[in-house]
Design a protein around this motif. Sequence first.
Motif, PDB file in Angstrom:
ATOM      1  N   LEU A  87      -9.800   1.958   4.442  1.00  0.00           N
ATOM      2  CA  LEU A  87      -8.387   2.159   4.200  1.00  0.00           C
ATOM      3  C   LEU A  87      -7.575   1.828   5.439  1.00  0.00           C
ATOM      4  O   LEU A  87      -6.510   1.212   5.348  1.00  0.00           O
ATOM      5  N   GLY A  88      -8.088   2.215   6.603  1.00  0.00           N
ATOM      6  CA  GLY A  88      -7.372   1.944   7.842  1.00  0.00           C
ATOM      7  C   GLY A  88      -7.182   0.466   8.063  1.00  0.00           C
ATOM      8  O   GLY A  88      -6.092   0.014   8.447  1.00  0.00           O
ATOM      9  N   ARG A 119      -2.419   7.094  -6.924  1.00  0.00           N
ATOM     10  CA  ARG A 119      -2.183   8.275  -6.103  1.00  0.00           C
ATOM     11  C   ARG A 119      -2.153   7.849  -4.646  1.00  0.00           C
ATOM     12  O   ARG A 119      -2.547   6.729  -4.307  1.00  0.00           O
ATOM     13  N   MET A 155       0.829  -1.187   0.000  1.00  0.00           N
ATOM     14  CA  MET A 155       0.000   0.000   0.000  1.00  0.00           C
ATOM     15  C   MET A 155       0.863   1.237   0.000  1.00  0.00           C
ATOM     16  O   MET A 155       1.947   1.253   0.569  1.00  0.00           O
ATOM     17  N   LEU A 200      -2.084   6.450   7.751  1.00  0.00           N
ATOM     18  CA  LEU A 200      -3.410   6.537   8.324  1.00  0.00           C
ATOM     19  C   LEU A 200      -3.698   5.482   9.363  1.00  0.00           C
ATOM     20  O   LEU A 200      -4.407   5.717  10.324  1.00  0.00           O
ATOM     21  N   GLU A 201      -3.092   4.321   9.124  1.00  0.00           N
ATOM     22  CA  GLU A 201      -3.605   3.132   9.752  1.00  0.00           C
ATOM     23  C   GLU A 201      -3.749   3.239  11.259  1.00  0.00           C
ATOM     24  O   GLU A 201      -4.747   2.809  11.823  1.00  0.00           O
ATOM     25  N   TYR A 211      -4.243  -1.386  -5.532  1.00  0.00           N
ATOM     26  CA  TYR A 211      -3.448  -0.651  -4.550  1.00  0.00           C
ATOM     27  C   TYR A 211      -2.838  -1.540  -3.491  1.00  0.00           C
ATOM     28  O   TYR A 211      -1.816  -1.224  -2.919  1.00  0.00           O
ATOM     29  N   PHE A 212      -3.530  -2.629  -3.201  1.00  0.00           N
ATOM     30  CA  PHE A 212      -3.228  -3.332  -1.974  1.00  0.00           C
ATOM     31  C   PHE A 212      -2.447  -4.621  -2.209  1.00  0.00           C
ATOM     32  O   PHE A 212      -1.733  -5.079  -1.333  1.00  0.00           O
ATOM     33  N   SER A 261     -14.816   5.304   4.744  1.00  0.00           N
ATOM     34  CA  SER A 261     -13.739   6.060   5.382  1.00  0.00           C
ATOM     35  C   SER A 261     -12.888   5.207   6.300  1.00  0.00           C
ATOM     36  O   SER A 261     -11.789   5.602   6.654  1.00  0.00           O
ATOM     37  N   ASN A 304      -4.669  -0.907   5.517  1.00  0.00           N
ATOM     38  CA  ASN A 304      -3.306  -0.534   5.892  1.00  0.00           C
ATOM     39  C   ASN A 304      -2.802  -1.359   7.056  1.00  0.00           C
ATOM     40  O   ASN A 304      -1.625  -1.708   7.116  1.00  0.00           O
ATOM     41  N   THR A 321       0.550   4.099   1.372  1.00  0.00           N
ATOM     42  CA  THR A 321       0.672   4.957   2.535  1.00  0.00           C
ATOM     43  C   THR A 321       0.533   4.179   3.820  1.00  0.00           C
ATOM     44  O   THR A 321      -0.228   3.246   3.909  1.00  0.00           O
ATOM     45  N   GLY A 322       1.290   4.567   4.751  1.00  0.00           N
ATOM     46  CA  GLY A 322       1.174   3.916   6.039  1.00  0.00           C
ATOM     47  C   GLY A 322       0.789   4.927   7.093  1.00  0.00           C
ATOM     48  O   GLY A 322       0.871   4.670   8.275  1.00  0.00           O
ATOM     49  N   SER A 380     -10.006   8.281  -0.114  1.00  0.00           N
ATOM     50  CA  SER A 380     -10.143   6.920   0.395  1.00  0.00           C
ATOM     51  C   SER A 380     -10.349   5.916  -0.726  1.00  0.00           C
ATOM     52  O   SER A 380     -10.286   4.723  -0.507  1.00  0.00           O
ATOM     53  N   LEU A 410      -3.310   7.380  -1.077  1.00  0.00           N
ATOM     54  CA  LEU A 410      -4.599   7.340  -0.395  1.00  0.00           C
ATOM     55  C   LEU A 410      -4.404   7.894   1.010  1.00  0.00           C
ATOM     56  O   LEU A 410      -3.540   7.438   1.745  1.00  0.00           O
ATOM     57  N   THR A 411      -5.187   8.910   1.319  1.00  0.00           N
ATOM     58  CA  THR A 411      -5.020   9.510   2.638  1.00  0.00           C
ATOM     59  C   THR A 411      -6.035   8.979   3.636  1.00  0.00           C
ATOM     60  O   THR A 411      -5.727   8.720   4.771  1.00  0.00           O
ATOM     61  N   GLY A 412      -7.278   8.818   3.174  1.00  0.00           N
ATOM     62  CA  GLY A 412      -8.301   8.273   4.069  1.00  0.00           C
ATOM     63  C   GLY A 412      -8.718   9.247   5.142  1.00  0.00           C
ATOM     64  O   GLY A 412      -8.360  10.430   5.127  1.00  0.00           O
ATOM     65  N   ARG A 461     -11.114  -5.215  13.256  1.00  0.00           N
ATOM     66  CA  ARG A 461      -9.775  -5.249  13.834  1.00  0.00           C
ATOM     67  C   ARG A 461      -9.642  -6.389  14.827  1.00  0.00           C
ATOM     68  O   ARG A 461      -8.594  -7.036  14.916  1.00  0.00           O
TER      69      ARG A 461
END
Lengths: 692, 356
Positions: free
Chosen positions: B212-213, A611, A1, A6-7, B241-242, B209, B216, A3-4, A602, A613-615, B183
Motif C-alpha cells: 500500500l505504501g 473502504r 487512491m 500511510l505513504e 482502488y488505484f 503490509s 500510495n 488515502t494518502g 491493506s 485502506l490504512t495499511g 522505492r
Amino acid sequence: MSTGTLEHDAAMQPTEAAADPARATRFGWLRGIRSVKVIVGLVIVLVFALVAIFGPLLVSTDPSAVSNDILHAPSAHHLLGTSHNGQDIFAEMIYGTRVSMVVGFVAAILATILSLVVGLTAGYLGGVSDEVLSLITNIFLVIPGLPLVVILTGTMPNAGELAIVIVIAVTAWAWGARVLRAQTLSLRKRDFVEAARASGESTFRIIFREILPNETAIVAATFLSTVIGAILTQASLAFLGLTSVTDWSWGVILYWAQTQNAMSYGAWWWFVPPGLSIALIGTGLSLMNFGIDEFINPRLRSAGIATKRARKRAAGTRSRTGRPARPVAEPAAAGDGAAARGDVVLEIKDLRVDYLSGDSTVRAVDGVSLSLRRGTVLGIAGESGSGKSTLAYAITRLHESAAEIPTGQILYTAADGKRTDILRMSDRELTDFRWEELAIVFQSAMNALNPILKIGVQIEDAIAAHRPSMSERQRRERVAELLTMVGISTDRTTAYPHELSGGMRQRVMIAIALALNPEIIVMDEPTTALDVVIQRQIIDQIMELKDRLGFSVIFITHDLSMLIELADEIAIMYAGRIVEQASAQDFYRAPSHPYSRGLIGSFPTLSGSKRELTGIVGSPPDLRALPTGCSFSPRCPSVTDECRVREPLLLPLPRVGEPTTPAVDATSPGTRVACLLYQNSEPVAAAEADRS
Amino acid sequence: MSTVDSTAEVTPAPATRRAEPVLEMVGVTKHFAVRRRLRDRRRRVVHAVENVDLALYAGQVTAVIGESGSGKSTVARLLAQLYQPTSGEIRLRGKAVRAPGGRRLRAYVGQVQLILQDPFGSFNPVHTIAYHLGRVLRIHRPGQSSAQVEQAMADLLAEVRLTPAAQFTAKYPHELSGGQRQRISIARALAADPAVLLADEPVSMLDVSIRLGVLNLLARLVAERNLALLYITHDIASARYFADTATVMYAGQLVEGGPAETVTQRAAHPYTQLLIASAPDPDRDAAAPRPADKASPPSLIDPPAGCRFHPRCPFAMPKCSAEAPPRFDLGDGHWARCWLHEQAQPQQAQPQQAHP
C-alpha cells in the motif's frame, strides 16, 4: 487512491545491518584477501613475480657460463649446484623464472582478451553472430591443444617465445569464451540489464559496466587457470626440446637434466628446483582462486561482515536474538484448553525453531502453540520473516540442518486415539508417518516433479514405496482414481511434467499428497505462483476433496483474503510468534491485534463499497534485530511506552466489553491475542485503538 | 479514442472531450518468432499482442489487468520501446515514434520510464545505489557537476521518502529491503524526469503490509508531477482502488475497458467476470455461485479463431468462434469486445465529439 496517510511513513529507517555502510562497502573488496589460503597463494605468486622481474638484475652469474665445477651439489658457491657443463643452476632458475612467468601471464592475458571479445559479443548480440562465433569456439574446443602446439612450434622452431605465447593463447581461449558466452546470455536477460536499457544506457556501457563486472569471477578464474596451463605448456614444449634450448626456462632446465641423465647421477638439484617451481606457482594460483568470489561479489563481502558481527555479539551476551529475558514467564495458556475442546488431530506446544548461522542464532519460530481439529482448515498467515514457512517445515520435520528445535512438542493424534510426538519419532517412524499420516504440498513442489518420468509413474512410485504389497494393477487403478480426484483426465497419466501447465503440475502434487489417504496435509503457499483463475480452481478442488475425504489442512500463505475465505481458524504470525488466533469469521469482522487490523486494512476489496485502506507503516521485521518488548511496537499505531519493554503473551481476549473491541463477536471463545492493549490491568487509555 | 494530427501541439483540441493522451498505442500488434524446428517449413509466431489500442493521460492511472501470458508485460515493453511493434504505432504526444536504439531511444526514455516488477533483479548486484541513480542522472541531465548530481540524488530519494539519502546511496542493492529497493526503482525512473511511468507489477513481489505504501507513493507522484501512469497488474482489486481507468487483457487482446469502478463492479466481458469471481474476496456472499471454469488460456502460437475467449466462455454462441468481436460502447467510456453486447453500438461508429 483513497488515502494518502500511510505513504510517507514507510520511509523506512535503514536497518542496523547497514550501520557503517561506507566502510563496509568501500574497502569491502579487501575482505577477499582475509583467508589464509588466499594470502598464501598471493605470497607465492608475488615472490615468483618479484624474482621474474628483479632476479636477473641481481644475479651476477651468467647462467650459460661454463665452468669446471661439473655436477656439484648445492653449496655456498653454487646455491643450487651445477649442471654437466658446470653451469650454475641457481642462475638458470632465476632467468628461467622470468621466461616461464612472462610466457604464462602474457599468453593468459591474450587468451582472456580473446575469450572476452568472443564470449561477450556472441552472448550479447545473439543471432547470427552468436551462431558463427559459437561454431568457431566449438571447433577450437575440439582441437587437441598440446599436439597442435607441438606441430606449430615444430614448424617454426626458432620463432622464439613470442610465437609460443601466441600459439598457447590461440589454443587456450575457446573454453573461456564458451563459459563467458553462456554467462552473458543469461545476464543479458536479467532485469537489471533491461532496466539499464530502459534508462537509455548505451550498448557499450551495458556490456562493460553492467554485464562484465558480474562475470569478473569467471574471467579471473579463467585467467588464473590459463596462466597455469600456459606455464605447463611452455615447460612441456621446452622439455621436449621444441623451443630454443639455450634460452633458459624451467622446461629447458628439465630438458638438459633429462638429456644428460641427471637422474642416474643422482643430481636431484638439477631437476627438483624447476619441477618444484612449476608445482608451487600452480598451487599459488589455485589458492588465489579461492578468494576471487568474495573479492568480487559485494553480497559475499558483507555476509562475511555480518558473520563477524554476530560472532562478536555472541561473545558479549548470551541473548543473541536481541530479546531480553521475558519478564512474565508462564506457559501460553493454549494447548490444554484447545485439546479438550474437540477432536484435535495435531497439537503444537511451545515450539521454537532456531537457525544457526556461524555462531549466531536467529529464532525463527518462538513459542508457537496451535491446534488443528480434525476435518478443518487451519490458516497461518504472515509476511516474509514471520516464521510461517519455518513452522511448516518444522511440523513435517523437513527443516534444514541449520535449524534446531530446542523446545516444543508436536503431538499427533491418530484416528485410533494414539498420540505421538512428531519431534521424538525415529527416522523410520518418520518416513512412515510422512505421506501415510501427514502429506506436504509446497509452493515449489510443482517444480519438484522429475522431468524425465511420466507423472503416472511418479505417483505410482510414491504408492509403491509405502504399499509394497499392492499389485501393479491395483496401483494403476489408484493412480487413475487419484488423477480423476484432482481433475486431471486419466489419459494424461503418460504425460511428462513439462507437458503440463503449472496448475496441472500442482494438481499432480496434490494427487501424490493424497495417494496414501493422509490425515493431515500441510500446504505452504501452494497456489502463490499460479494465476488467480487457476488458483481458484485448485483451492475449490482442495476444499471439495477435504469435505469428501475428511482430512485436515494446515494452509500457510501471505494472502489473507484467500485465507479468510477458506480457513476455519486463522493464526497470524509476526516475527516468529502468533499474535492473534481466531475463527476466520471473527477475525475478519473484528480483528483484535493492531497488526491484524493493519493487514485487513491493506487489502483492497472487490465487492461492496470501497473502504479506506490504512495499511501498516514500516517494513517487515528483521529477525536478527528485533526490538525489545512487542516485536510489532515500532510499526504499531497504538503503541505505548510499556509495549517497548514488556512482551505480550498470547492470551484469550477478555470477555468484558472493552472500548477497543469494536464488535461483540471479537470476544467469542477462541480468540486469542498477544497485545498489551487487552492485557493491562488498568483501563486502557492508550486504547484509542485508532481504527479510523 | 481520438486520433491526433501529428503536428498538433500539446494544447487540447476543443473538440475532444479529454485532454490529449501523452502516450498512446494505436492498433499495435507484436509477434515473436518461434524458433523453427528442423523440417518445419512453417514460420510460426507467438501472437503476444494483437491490435491493442491504449492511451495514457497526464495525471491519470491506467491499469492493464491480466494473467501471466496475457501479453500485459509485452505492452509495457512496447511502450518503453524495448520491443518494436510488428504493426501499429506508438505515439508520444500525438507523434508516432520509433526508437529502436541509440540517441532516439535515449531521448524517448527521457520521457517514458519503465519500473520493473522484481525489486531484487532490477539492480545490478555489483553496483551501489549511487551508481544506479547517478547513471540515469548523467544520461538524462548531462553536464552536471558531481555536487549537482549528488544533490539531485538526495532530492530523488527524499521524493520517494528514503531519508537521509546518505544512508542509502553507499549501499549495495542486497543491503536493502524489497520495499526500499522498489522505492529506489521509482526514484531511478524519476531521475529522467519523465512524463510517463510504466509500472509492470510494481508491488506484486512485496509483502502485503508494504504494498500500500508503494502504491500510495506512485499515486502521489502522479498527482504532484502530473504523470501518466500505466499500472500493470494481475490483481484486479488493486486496480479498483488505484486506477482511474482499467482495461482487461486476455490472450494478447484487450477485452474490456472503462472507468476502474465500472469495470470491477459491472464487468461486461465474461472473462472479466471470471477474473472477479476467482479473486479471493472475503466480502463475497459465500453462497454465490462459483465459476465452473476448468480450462486455461489458449496457446498464442495458434490462438482460437473469432473471440479468443470463446472456448472457455459459458455464453459462447456460434458467432463467437467465427468472428472476432469489435469494441462495443456501453456508455460512460465503458466498452467490451464481446458479442453479448452487440445491441450496443460498436464504438467505432460513435462520432468523436464532445458529449455534454
